[in-house]
Design a protein around this motif. Structure first.
Motif, PDB file in Angstrom:
ATOM      1  N   LYS A  30       0.844  -1.188   0.000  1.00 49.49           N
ATOM      2  CA  LYS A  30       0.000   0.000   0.000  1.00 49.49           C
ATOM      3  C   LYS A  30       0.881   1.240   0.000  1.00 49.49           C
ATOM      4  N   GLN A  31       0.316   2.343  -0.438  1.00 48.37           N
ATOM      5  CA  GLN A  31       1.054   3.596  -0.464  1.00 48.37           C
ATOM      6  C   GLN A  31       1.589   3.920   0.926  1.00 48.37           C
ATOM      7  N   GLY A  32       2.877   4.235   0.999  1.00 49.29           N
ATOM      8  CA  GLY A  32       3.501   4.560   2.269  1.00 49.29           C
ATOM      9  C   GLY A  32       4.183   3.392   2.941  1.00 49.29           C
ATOM     10  N   ASP A  33       3.913   2.159   2.469  1.00 48.41           N
ATOM     11  CA  ASP A  33       4.583   0.994   3.055  1.00 48.41           C
ATOM     12  C   ASP A  33       6.089   1.062   2.785  1.00 48.41           C
ATOM     13  N   VAL A  34       6.873   0.686   3.779  1.00 44.79           N
ATOM     14  CA  VAL A  34       8.325   0.628   3.585  1.00 44.79           C
ATOM     15  C   VAL A  34       8.664  -0.606   2.763  1.00 44.79           C
ATOM     16  N   LEU A  35       9.390  -0.392   1.668  1.00 38.57           N
ATOM     17  CA  LEU A  35       9.758  -1.493   0.780  1.00 38.57           C
ATOM     18  C   LEU A  35      11.167  -1.992   1.066  1.00 38.57           C
ATOM     19  N   ALA A  36      12.100  -1.064   1.263  1.00 35.92           N
ATOM     20  CA  ALA A  36      13.504  -1.451   1.415  1.00 35.92           C
ATOM     21  C   ALA A  36      14.235  -0.438   2.282  1.00 35.92           C
ATOM     22  N   GLU A  37      15.348  -0.881   2.828  1.00 42.69           N
ATOM     23  CA  GLU A  37      16.229   0.003   3.591  1.00 42.69           C
ATOM     24  C   GLU A  37      17.519   0.187   2.814  1.00 42.69           C
ATOM     25  N   LEU A  38      17.905   1.436   2.604  1.00 42.45           N
ATOM     26  CA  LEU A  38      19.100   1.770   1.830  1.00 42.45           C
ATOM     27  C   LEU A  38      20.169   2.310   2.771  1.00 42.45           C
ATOM     28  N   GLU A  39      21.356   1.739   2.688  1.00 45.53           N
ATOM     29  CA  GLU A  39      22.467   2.171   3.530  1.00 45.53           C
ATOM     30  C   GLU A  39      23.433   3.024   2.721  1.00 45.53           C
ATOM     31  N   THR A  40      23.771   4.196   3.253  1.00 42.90           N
ATOM     32  CA  THR A  40      24.787   5.046   2.639  1.00 42.90           C
ATOM     33  C   THR A  40      25.944   5.170   3.613  1.00 42.90           C
ATOM     34  N   ASP A  41      26.968   5.899   3.201  1.00 41.60           N
ATOM     35  CA  ASP A  41      28.121   6.033   4.087  1.00 41.60           C
ATOM     36  C   ASP A  41      27.833   6.929   5.279  1.00 41.60           C
ATOM     37  N   LYS A  42      26.673   7.589   5.307  1.00 39.81           N
ATOM     38  CA  LYS A  42      26.367   8.497   6.411  1.00 39.81           C
ATOM     39  C   LYS A  42      25.095   8.114   7.165  1.00 39.81           C
ATOM     40  N   VAL A  43      24.024   7.821   6.437  1.00 40.96           N
ATOM     41  CA  VAL A  43      22.749   7.528   7.085  1.00 40.96           C
ATOM     42  C   VAL A  43      22.069   6.371   6.377  1.00 40.96           C
ATOM     43  N   ASN A  44      21.102   5.748   7.061  1.00 39.87           N
ATOM     44  CA  ASN A  44      20.224   4.772   6.455  1.00 39.87           C
ATOM     45  C   ASN A  44      18.876   5.428   6.184  1.00 39.87           C
ATOM     46  N   ILE A  45      18.280   5.143   5.024  1.00 37.73           N
ATOM     47  CA  ILE A  45      16.965   5.700   4.724  1.00 37.73           C
ATOM     48  C   ILE A  45      16.024   4.583   4.304  1.00 37.73           C
ATOM     49  N   GLU A  46      14.738   4.833   4.467  1.00 38.52           N
ATOM     50  CA  GLU A  46      13.724   3.872   4.061  1.00 38.52           C
ATOM     51  C   GLU A  46      13.104   4.311   2.737  1.00 38.52           C
ATOM     52  N   ILE A  47      12.920   3.368   1.831  1.00 36.68           N
ATOM     53  CA  ILE A  47      12.285   3.634   0.544  1.00 36.68           C
ATOM     54  C   ILE A  47      10.863   3.100   0.614  1.00 36.68           C
ATOM     55  N   SER A  48       9.886   3.959   0.354  1.00 36.39           N
ATOM     56  CA  SER A  48       8.479   3.602   0.528  1.00 36.39           C
ATOM     57  C   SER A  48       7.741   3.553  -0.808  1.00 36.39           C
ATOM     58  N   ALA A  49       6.621   2.826  -0.796  1.00 34.58           N
ATOM     59  CA  ALA A  49       5.770   2.735  -1.987  1.00 34.58           C
ATOM     60  C   ALA A  49       5.004   4.036  -2.176  1.00 34.58           C
ATOM     61  N   GLU A  50       4.897   4.474  -3.419  1.00 34.93           N
ATOM     62  CA  GLU A  50       4.170   5.707  -3.713  1.00 34.93           C
ATOM     63  C   GLU A  50       2.743   5.441  -4.166  1.00 34.93           C
ATOM     64  N   LEU A 319      19.330   9.121  12.098  1.00 31.09           N
ATOM     65  CA  LEU A 319      20.025  10.378  11.873  1.00 31.09           C
ATOM     66  C   LEU A 319      19.835  10.857  10.438  1.00 31.09           C
ATOM     67  N   ALA A 320      19.617  12.149  10.290  1.00 32.75           N
ATOM     68  CA  ALA A 320      19.561  12.767   8.966  1.00 32.75           C
ATOM     69  C   ALA A 320      20.935  13.332   8.632  1.00 32.75           C
ATOM     70  N   LEU A 321      21.136  13.619   7.343  1.00 29.95           N
ATOM     71  CA  LEU A 321      22.415  14.201   6.924  1.00 29.95           C
ATOM     72  C   LEU A 321      22.691  15.501   7.655  1.00 29.95           C
ATOM     73  N   SER A 322      21.645  16.278   7.882  1.00 29.46           N
ATOM     74  CA  SER A 322      21.818  17.569   8.547  1.00 29.46           C
ATOM     75  C   SER A 322      22.321  17.411   9.981  1.00 29.46           C
ATOM     76  N   ASP A 323      22.101  16.242  10.589  1.00 30.22           N
ATOM     77  CA  ASP A 323      22.585  15.995  11.948  1.00 30.22           C
ATOM     78  C   ASP A 323      24.092  15.760  11.987  1.00 30.22           C
ATOM     79  N   LEU A 324      24.678  15.405  10.837  1.00 30.46           N
ATOM     80  CA  LEU A 324      26.069  14.963  10.802  1.00 30.46           C
ATOM     81  C   LEU A 324      27.024  15.961  10.154  1.00 30.46           C
ATOM     82  N   GLN A 325      26.506  16.897   9.401  1.00 32.55           N
ATOM     83  CA  GLN A 325      27.357  17.765   8.593  1.00 32.55           C
ATOM     84  C   GLN A 325      27.774  19.029   9.343  1.00 32.55           C
ATOM     85  N   GLY A 326      29.004  19.477   9.041  1.00 32.33           N
ATOM     86  CA  GLY A 326      29.411  20.823   9.418  1.00 32.33           C
ATOM     87  C   GLY A 326      29.968  21.030  10.794  1.00 32.33           C
TER      88      GLY A 326
END
Length: 414
Positions: A30-50, A319-326
């Motif tokens: 359904k719209q808004g369901d989390v489909l996958a978790e993506l790992e980057t070198d700074k934060v993890n984000i959730e990819i959801s169904a549109e 954590l968001a990118l803004s929490d880690l930068q600067g």
């Protein structure tokens, strides 16, 4: 049908690794369901169904590296069951699934070569290896996380190949470099762990890093905490910890020695007139350094609340990118794990990091005739000697010590 794409995640991030698929191919979403978790070198984000539908095809598997904007899956419209009593030319559901499964696997998974099925490799590398008849298990990976890329396969083809003459049979050997007969566990680095490793090595390679030490008598701070801890908790709904004292002391010392709040850009020195203090936090995937913004403008309670909030987000991968930068300067507390003394590594491009350690009762000479057991802490300052002179580094640490041993001055200097 709609495509599921890797979203934009900030200017400094161009790719990520699919850490986990939360749903399976063929699942209803359904719209808004989390489909996958993506790992980057700074934060993890959730990819959801549109939109609502069925996850009809997964194009990128767990562990694969994907680029911003790349399609990793598709969602198709939901299909209803045939009406009762109607005759359908379609195969029965089980038969249809079995008939479709090979085609889906062919699209989602490369053909497995002998010895290559368990090897971490990009789709392009697998395709080239199939075309050239190369066993991926024999290809060396240059990627920090051990994933074989197309370039690695090409390099493998340029190396001299072993003789085509049949070799005499020999006993199976343990995989190198493991010790034969000894139990081992081989696992790839996560993207974040690999990035942390690369950044630490790069910091040591590029900076002229030195460390100076001192010790702090924590008697006065512990007395303040003992007298004020309960009322502070009741008033502000947060504990009065040690980090707020150290953050304030660091800010006070940075104001006196501004080159420790700077960074090197080419042949220029960028001196920062703001105080965004990074607080190192140990998380599951490794050390992260969220930033307390404008620490010079915050009171003790505001600093403690921000640290608690950021630490919680770090440990839950929120954590968001803004929490880690600067950040302009970093504080790390190895004392929480029992460390008595250490040399912290710079958090580039910063030129200074303060290490806190375990508080331990030690005999201290009060005067020529008396000594007392006092709660003492070793502190360490690692600094970039390219722009920070040793005398400034030593005096910076002495200033931190003085401010901590007389906490009332933190109200004036911090």
């Amino acid at each position: 049908m709609s495509d599921i794409k890797v979203p934009e995640m900030g200017e400094s991030i161009t790719e990520g690794t699919i850490a986990k698929w939360v749903v399976k191919q063929g699942d209803q979403v359904k719209q808004g369901d989390v489909l996958a978790e993506l790992e980057t070198d700074k934060v993890n984000i959730e990819i959801s169904a549109e939109e609502d539908g069925v996850l009809s095809q997964i194009l990128r598997q767990e562990g694969e590296t994907v680029q911003i904007g790349e399609v990793i899956a598709t969602i198709g419209a939901s299909t209803g069951a045939p009406a009762a009593g109607s005759v359908s030319a379609e195969p029965k559901p089980a038969e249809k699934q079995e008939a479709q499964q090979p085609a889906v696997q062919a699209a989602a998974e490369p053909k497995q070569d002998s010895g290559s099925s368990d090897v971490a490799a990009s789709p392009a590398a697998r395709k080239l290896a199939r075309e050239l008849g190369i066993d991926l298990s024999k290809v060396n990976a240059n990627d920090p996380i051990g994933r074989i890329r197309q370039e690695d396969v090409k390099q493998h083809t340029d190396r001299p190949q072993a003789s085509s003459q049949p070799a005499a049979p020999k006993a199976a050997a343990a995989p190198a470099p493991e010790v034969p007969g000894k139990p081992v566990l081989r696992q790839p680095m996560s993207r974040r762990r690999a990035t942390i490793a690369n950044r630490l090595v790069e910091a040591q390679r590029t900076a002229a890093m030195l460390t100076t030490f001192n010790e702090v008598d924590m008697t006065a701070i512990m007395d303040v905490r003992k007298r004020r801890k309960q009322s502070f908790q009741e008033k502000h709904d947060v504990n009065l910890g040690f980090m707020s004292f150290f953050t304030k002391a660091v800010v006070g010392a940075l104001k006196q020695f501004p080159l420790l709040n700077a960074e090197i850009q080419g042949e220029d020195i960028l001196v920062k007139k703001f105080y965004d203090i990074g607080i190192a936090v140990s998380a599951k995937e490794g050390l992260v350094v969220p930033v307390v913004r404008d620490a010079d403008r915050l009171g003790f309670a505001e600093i403690e609340k921000q640290i608690v909030e950021l630490a919680g987000k770090a440990r839950s991968n929120k954590l968001a990118l803004s929490d880690l930068q600067g950040g302009t300067f970093t504080i790390t507390n190895g004392g929480t794990f029992g460390s008595l003394l250490s040399t912290p590594i710079l958090n580039a491009p910063q030129v200074g990091i303060l290490g806190m350690h375990k508080i331990q009762l030690r005999p201290v000479a009060i005067d020529a005739e008396r000594s007392e057991n006092r709660p003492m802490m070793y502190i360490a300052l690692s600094y970039d000697h390219r722009i920070v002179d040793g005398s400034d580094a030593v005096r910076f640490l002495v200033t931190v010590k003085s401010l901590l041993e007389d906490p009332e001055t933190l109200l004036l200097e911090g």
